[in-house]
Design a protein around this motif. Structure first.
Motif, PDB file in Angstrom:
ATOM      1  N   ASN A 113      -6.124   5.196  -5.210  1.00 53.77           N
ATOM      2  CA  ASN A 113      -4.720   4.785  -5.149  1.00 53.77           C
ATOM      3  C   ASN A 113      -4.283   4.053  -6.408  1.00 53.77           C
ATOM      4  O   ASN A 113      -5.085   3.706  -7.269  1.00 53.77           O
ATOM      5  CB  ASN A 113      -4.519   3.865  -3.956  1.00 53.77           C
ATOM      6  CG  ASN A 113      -5.267   2.559  -4.174  1.00 53.77           C
ATOM      7  OD1 ASN A 113      -4.788   1.682  -4.875  1.00 53.77           O
ATOM      8  ND2 ASN A 113      -6.448   2.436  -3.616  1.00 53.77           N
ATOM      9  N   ASP A 114      -2.992   3.835  -6.482  1.00 58.48           N
ATOM     10  CA  ASP A 114      -2.393   3.136  -7.627  1.00 58.48           C
ATOM     11  C   ASP A 114      -2.011   1.719  -7.234  1.00 58.48           C
ATOM     12  O   ASP A 114      -1.098   1.122  -7.801  1.00 58.48           O
ATOM     13  CB  ASP A 114      -1.141   3.885  -8.074  1.00 58.48           C
ATOM     14  CG  ASP A 114      -1.435   5.330  -8.387  1.00 58.48           C
ATOM     15  OD1 ASP A 114      -2.361   5.566  -9.167  1.00 58.48           O
ATOM     16  OD2 ASP A 114      -0.742   6.211  -7.841  1.00 58.48           O
ATOM     17  N   PHE A 115      -2.713   1.180  -6.239  1.00 57.35           N
ATOM     18  CA  PHE A 115      -2.352  -0.110  -5.662  1.00 57.35           C
ATOM     19  C   PHE A 115      -2.170  -1.192  -6.728  1.00 57.35           C
ATOM     20  O   PHE A 115      -1.111  -1.806  -6.840  1.00 57.35           O
ATOM     21  CB  PHE A 115      -3.438  -0.510  -4.656  1.00 57.35           C
ATOM     22  CG  PHE A 115      -3.245  -1.848  -4.019  1.00 57.35           C
ATOM     23  CD1 PHE A 115      -2.399  -2.002  -2.937  1.00 57.35           C
ATOM     24  CD2 PHE A 115      -3.928  -2.963  -4.489  1.00 57.35           C
ATOM     25  CE1 PHE A 115      -2.237  -3.225  -2.322  1.00 57.35           C
ATOM     26  CE2 PHE A 115      -3.774  -4.199  -3.877  1.00 57.35           C
ATOM     27  CZ  PHE A 115      -2.923  -4.321  -2.805  1.00 57.35           C
ATOM     28  N   ALA A 145      -4.304   7.856   5.302  1.00 60.88           N
ATOM     29  CA  ALA A 145      -4.537   6.453   4.954  1.00 60.88           C
ATOM     30  C   ALA A 145      -5.873   6.312   4.228  1.00 60.88           C
ATOM     31  O   ALA A 145      -5.962   5.634   3.190  1.00 60.88           O
ATOM     32  CB  ALA A 145      -4.523   5.590   6.217  1.00 60.88           C
ATOM     33  N   LEU A 146      -6.907   6.966   4.748  1.00 61.73           N
ATOM     34  CA  LEU A 146      -8.229   6.883   4.128  1.00 61.73           C
ATOM     35  C   LEU A 146      -8.189   7.441   2.709  1.00 61.73           C
ATOM     36  O   LEU A 146      -8.723   6.843   1.769  1.00 61.73           O
ATOM     37  CB  LEU A 146      -9.219   7.673   5.002  1.00 61.73           C
ATOM     38  CG  LEU A 146     -10.694   7.416   4.810  1.00 61.73           C
ATOM     39  CD1 LEU A 146     -11.016   5.931   4.896  1.00 61.73           C
ATOM     40  CD2 LEU A 146     -11.491   8.172   5.877  1.00 61.73           C
ATOM     41  N   GLU A 147      -7.504   8.552   2.557  1.00 65.41           N
ATOM     42  CA  GLU A 147      -7.400   9.190   1.237  1.00 65.41           C
ATOM     43  C   GLU A 147      -6.718   8.249   0.236  1.00 65.41           C
ATOM     44  O   GLU A 147      -7.213   8.042  -0.875  1.00 65.41           O
ATOM     45  CB  GLU A 147      -6.581  10.485   1.403  1.00 65.41           C
ATOM     46  CG  GLU A 147      -6.285  11.239   0.130  1.00 65.41           C
ATOM     47  CD  GLU A 147      -5.203  12.293   0.386  1.00 65.41           C
ATOM     48  OE1 GLU A 147      -5.210  12.933   1.462  1.00 65.41           O
ATOM     49  OE2 GLU A 147      -4.331  12.453  -0.504  1.00 65.41           O
ATOM     50  N   ILE A 148      -5.611   7.627   0.638  1.00 68.40           N
ATOM     51  CA  ILE A 148      -4.879   6.771  -0.303  1.00 68.40           C
ATOM     52  C   ILE A 148      -5.627   5.453  -0.544  1.00 68.40           C
ATOM     53  O   ILE A 148      -5.616   4.920  -1.654  1.00 68.40           O
ATOM     54  CB  ILE A 148      -3.427   6.533   0.182  1.00 68.40           C
ATOM     55  CG1 ILE A 148      -2.693   7.869   0.246  1.00 68.40           C
ATOM     56  CG2 ILE A 148      -2.688   5.565  -0.742  1.00 68.40           C
ATOM     57  CD1 ILE A 148      -1.232   7.789   0.614  1.00 68.40           C
ATOM     58  N   LEU A 149      -6.320   4.957   0.488  1.00 71.04           N
ATOM     59  CA  LEU A 149      -7.085   3.720   0.281  1.00 71.04           C
ATOM     60  C   LEU A 149      -8.246   3.949  -0.695  1.00 71.04           C
ATOM     61  O   LEU A 149      -8.655   3.035  -1.411  1.00 71.04           O
ATOM     62  CB  LEU A 149      -7.633   3.201   1.614  1.00 71.04           C
ATOM     63  CG  LEU A 149      -6.617   2.553   2.569  1.00 71.04           C
ATOM     64  CD1 LEU A 149      -7.267   2.265   3.913  1.00 71.04           C
ATOM     65  CD2 LEU A 149      -6.021   1.279   1.985  1.00 71.04           C
ATOM     66  N   LYS A 150      -8.793   5.172  -0.702  1.00 71.30           N
ATOM     67  CA  LYS A 150      -9.929   5.457  -1.586  1.00 71.30           C
ATOM     68  C   LYS A 150      -9.487   5.668  -3.027  1.00 71.30           C
ATOM     69  O   LYS A 150     -10.201   5.366  -3.960  1.00 71.30           O
ATOM     70  CB  LYS A 150     -10.657   6.727  -1.104  1.00 71.30           C
ATOM     71  CG  LYS A 150     -11.580   6.471   0.066  1.00 71.30           C
ATOM     72  CD  LYS A 150     -12.291   7.748   0.477  1.00 71.30           C
ATOM     73  CE  LYS A 150     -13.284   7.464   1.587  1.00 71.30           C
ATOM     74  NZ  LYS A 150     -13.675   8.708   2.289  1.00 71.30           N
ATOM     75  N   TRP A 188       0.812  -1.225   0.000  1.00 70.21           N
ATOM     76  CA  TRP A 188       0.000   0.000   0.000  1.00 70.21           C
ATOM     77  C   TRP A 188       0.842   1.270   0.000  1.00 70.21           C
ATOM     78  O   TRP A 188       0.294   2.384  -0.015  1.00 70.21           O
ATOM     79  CB  TRP A 188      -0.978   0.003   1.174  1.00 70.21           C
ATOM     80  CG  TRP A 188      -2.132  -0.926   0.966  1.00 70.21           C
ATOM     81  CD1 TRP A 188      -2.292  -2.182   1.493  1.00 70.21           C
ATOM     82  CD2 TRP A 188      -3.300  -0.688   0.162  1.00 70.21           C
ATOM     83  NE1 TRP A 188      -3.480  -2.724   1.064  1.00 70.21           N
ATOM     84  CE2 TRP A 188      -4.115  -1.843   0.256  1.00 70.21           C
ATOM     85  CE3 TRP A 188      -3.735   0.390  -0.630  1.00 70.21           C
ATOM     86  CZ2 TRP A 188      -5.339  -1.946  -0.419  1.00 70.21           C
ATOM     87  CZ3 TRP A 188      -4.940   0.278  -1.291  1.00 70.21           C
ATOM     88  CH2 TRP A 188      -5.727  -0.880  -1.186  1.00 70.21           C
ATOM     89  N   ALA A 189       2.167   1.129   0.069  1.00 77.32           N
ATOM     90  CA  ALA A 189       3.064   2.278  -0.106  1.00 77.32           C
ATOM     91  C   ALA A 189       2.866   3.385   0.922  1.00 77.32           C
ATOM     92  O   ALA A 189       2.942   4.566   0.600  1.00 77.32           O
ATOM     93  CB  ALA A 189       2.916   2.844  -1.541  1.00 77.32           C
TER      94      ALA A 189
END
Ligand SMILES: *Cc1c(COP(=O)(O)O)cnc(C)c1O
Length: 345
Positions: A251-253, A244-249, A207-208
């Motif tokens: 993201n470039d996962f 964390a919430l922002e990137i989980l929503k 998740w970087a």
């Protein structure tokens, strides 16, 4: 739950946890005069949600685990410390690790004055079930399993893991820090079957988000409530919860994971063709453990060129091995070019 309760340190089982202002009043008040905060707004003048409910709702959606089975810590390291402290009476109980593995299980046991019994993995980095059984005794409270394992990179056999969970009268933790890079499902799908199972994951790797220190533990609601009682009340800051919430929503996962998996394959093949490389171990993680003819020399020469890798050559069963993290394609190219140059020097 009864057998689990019997394994909890008595002082923890009877703990009356600190009840923070945010715990006692959870509604939307107009005027907050309960927590001695500074009233001048700057976005972070208020204490964070102690139970990280918005973030947990998102993690619950992604992982398919109910919110009351999720603990969020200041990195998985916080969860490792809490599990050790909740279940192990200092100078009495012990924990089991499979060597070689992640060093923090032992460090937290040492900090908490708890004995660690190390069981050697086999030559192919799998659990030696009989050796493990021989080390477990009535004072064993936690068995640490890391799959995919760090620093070896391989998955541990699922059937052996399952035997251990079923046979053990203690907590079994499966640390899945690298599970997103593996081609098999997580043990979180099996939580309902085993009351003694705790699964650890992290936002630090696939998740970087290593910089914001968010680790997760998944377990029965009873174990999660113990962890919540023992953790510092405000263990994850507002900034970290929001980021964390922002990137989980958004993201470039998937895209980045695909690139890293492709790069892992490419590096695996390319390294095998370099003179001086003895073994590239199969990996289900975002790194490769590589055995060299002269690992110390390679390590020093890489360092002199500004390329730092993890030297594991004094670690049990990793003699003469370096752990190479999969980087950007250009970084991996640099590493390959340097190793090729050295092999010809
Ligand atoms: C990197 C890693 C972690 C992650 O720890 P955080 O504290 O969440 O960053 C956990 N376990 C293992 C085996 C790791 O390699």
């Amino acid at each position: 739950m009864n057998r689990i309760k019997n394994w909890v340190r008595p002082n923890i089982a009877h703990l009356k946890p600190y009840s923070s202002a945010r715990h006692e009043y959870e509604g939307e008040a107009r005027v907050h005069l309960d927590a001695n905060e500074n009233p001048f707004p700057n976005h972070i003048n208020r204490y964070p949600d102690p139970l990280q409910q918005d973030l947990k709702a998102k993690i619950s959606e992604i992982k398919g685990v109910p919110v009351d089975s999720i603990f969020i810590g200041n990195g998985s390291d916080e969860a490792i410390d809490l599990i050790t402290r909740i279940f192990c009476q200092p100078r009495q109980n012990n924990v089991i690790t499979m060597s070689p593995t992640y060093g923090m299980y032992r460090v937290y046991a040492d900090i908490n004055d708890v004995v660690t019994h190390e069981v050697s993995l086999s030559e192919d980095y799998q659990i030696d079930l009989d050796a493990a059984r021989n080390k477990v005794n009535s004072e064993t409270r936690v068995i640490w399993l890391c799959s995919p394992n760090n620093p070896t990179g391989n998955l541990l056999s699922n059937s052996t893991i399952e035997t251990i969970i079923q046979e053990s009268d203690c907590i079994v933790v499966i640390d899945e820090a690298y599970i997103d890079f593996a081609d098999q499902p997580s043990w979180i799908e099996r939580l309902k079957e085993y009351d003694n199972l705790i699964v650890l994951q992290t936002l630090s790797k696939a998740w970087a988000m290593a910089g914001i220190r968010i680790g997760m533990a998944f377990a029965s609601p009873y174990i999660i409530s113990l962890m919540n009682n023992v953790k510092p009340p405000y263990n994850v800051s507002i900034l970290n919860q929001e980021k964390a919430l922002e990137i989980l929503k958004d993201n470039d996962f998937d895209q980045h994971k695909d690139i890293l998996l492709r790069e892992r394959n490419r590096m695996n093949s390319a390294l095998k063709n370099i003179e001086g490389v003895i073994t590239v171990y199969p990996s289900s993680a975002n790194f490769l453990l590589v055995k060299f003819k002269d690992s110390q020399h390679i390590f020093d020469d890489l360092k002199a060129e500004g390329i730092v890798v993890r030297n594991r050559n004094r670690v049990h069963l990793c003699e003469d091995s370096l752990r190479l993290t999969i980087g950007l394609p250009t970084e991996n190219d640099e590493l390959l070019a340097a190793l090729t140059r050295m092999s010809k020097a």
